[in-house]
Design an enzyme around this catalytic site. Structure first.
Site, short mmCIF file in Angstrom:
data_model
loop_
_atom_site.label_atom_id
_atom_site.label_comp_id
_atom_site.label_asym_id
_atom_site.label_seq_id
_atom_site.Cartn_x
_atom_site.Cartn_y
_atom_site.Cartn_z
N ASP A 19 0.86 -1.18 0.00
CA ASP A 19 0.00 0.00 0.00
C ASP A 19 0.90 1.24 0.00
OD1 ASP A 19 -2.35 1.39 -0.06
OD2 ASP A 19 -3.09 0.70 1.88
N GLU A 21 -0.05 4.71 1.43
CA GLU A 21 -0.19 5.77 2.43
C GLU A 21 0.87 5.68 3.52
OE1 GLU A 21 -4.27 5.44 0.58
OE2 GLU A 21 -2.80 4.01 1.35
N HIS A 71 -2.62 -0.26 -3.71
CA HIS A 71 -3.08 1.12 -3.49
C HIS A 71 -3.89 1.66 -4.66
CE1 HIS A 71 -3.29 5.30 -2.37
NE2 HIS A 71 -2.70 5.64 -3.50
N HIS A 115 -1.42 1.59 6.87
CA HIS A 115 -1.85 2.79 7.60
C HIS A 115 -2.89 2.40 8.63
CE1 HIS A 115 -5.44 2.42 5.10
NE2 HIS A 115 -4.59 2.23 4.08
N HIS A 126 -7.65 5.43 7.07
CA HIS A 126 -8.93 5.10 6.44
C HIS A 126 -9.02 3.59 6.33
CE1 HIS A 126 -6.20 4.77 3.02
NE2 HIS A 126 -7.12 3.99 2.45
N GLU A 145 -7.39 -2.10 7.68
CA GLU A 145 -7.11 -2.98 6.54
C GLU A 145 -6.12 -4.07 6.95
OE1 GLU A 145 -5.80 -0.46 3.36
OE2 GLU A 145 -7.69 0.66 3.31
#
Length: 286
Positions: A19, A21, A71, A115, A126, A145
């Site tokens: 990912d 972030e 992502h 994240h 998020h 996640e």
């Protein structure tokens, strides 16, 4: 054991779920939105993080590493700059999304650039949707996640070897993957600000963490079973929109829930919920 008396050691295969972030240097929206000049610059740092982890994995005995882009458009990493020993899965619409490949007989998973979850402090925190989801619960436990993906990995007996991201990401991972190596590449100051380490420093930390993490590589017992996911949105119409999905029930003004016979099926259903919710957003009113 081969006929010549030499023991053949099975090749160790690793999955990297990458990912963005939580990558080195990422702190705000333009860093991760495809098409911006900042995103173009941060792609290089993101790819550098992946290469640093690959260096550690291969040095410690990995023979086959699949990097799954996880992502947004899932077309962010620079293939031309990727360590040539790795393979890369790029592009969207994969059945298991961020964890595509976990069912292919891998011996461990790396959560790179992760994240914190929706509703929690962290850089760009998020869960799947950037801002419409205010909370997700897996079996009554708040779920990022990372927690969702770790539960999916456990279903296939795949250990989470390493998690990287900001300091809040690492705190979260201590709960869902207590034996994993944790690498904080930045310290959260706010949702859009962080104290960042330069890529030369984070590369050293990521490579060392990956080398250490390989000591735990190896498939374990599969952990199948039923799971329940609940999702809370920032507006009532998103709950109403997703409640039309079979098996999904609206259980509050802004909250829906559903059960599934396995984590694989639960994550597929969750993917549908987020897709419907994302499609129900109308301009600046959400």
């Amino acid at each position: 054991m081969r006929g010549d008396g030499i023991t053949r050691v099975r090749a160790m295969r690793i999955l990297i779920s990458a990912d963005m972030e939580g990558a080195t240097g990422v702190t705000w929206t333009d860093d991760v939105v495809p098409g911006t000049s900042q995103w173009q610059r941060l792609r290089t740092l993101f790819t550098g993080d992946v290469n640093a982890v690959l260096a550690g994995l291969f040095a410690a005995g990995a023979e086959d590493v699949l990097v799954n882009e996880a992502h947004s458009s899932q077309r962010n990493l620079l293939l031309e700059d990727l360590d040539p020993r790795a393979r890369m899965l790029t592009g969207r619409h994969k059945p298991l999304s961020m964890m595509q490949g976990v069912d292919s007989g891998v011996d461990g998973a790396v959560f790179l650039g992760y994240h914190a979850g929706a509703g929690f402090d962290g850089v760009l925190s998020h869960t799947y949707l950037e801002n419409q989801i205010t909370g997700v619960w897996l079996d009554d436990v708040p779920a990022s996640e990372g927690r969702l993906n770790a539960a999916l990995a456990a279903e296939y007996g795949v250990p989470v070897l390493l998690v990287s991201g900001d300091d809040h990401t690492c705190e979260d991972a201590r709960e869902y993957a207590p034996e994993a190596e944790l690498v904080a590449v930045k310290e959260c100051v706010s949702r859009y600000a962080a104290i960042c380490l330069p890529p030369a420093r984070t590369a050293e930390l990521l490579t060392a963490g990956a080398r250490q993490a390989m000591a735990r590589a190896g498939r374990g017992e599969r952990n199948p079973g039923r799971h329940r996911i609940e999702v809370e949105f920032d507006a009532s119409h998103l709950a109403q929109a997703t409640a039309v999905i079979p098996t999904v029930e609206q259980i509050g003004v802004r909250r829906v829930g559903f059960e599934a016979p396995s984590m694989t099926e639960a994550m597929k259903a969750f993917k549908v919920v987020t897709a419907i919710a994302g499609g129900a957003v109308q301009g600046i009113y959400g």
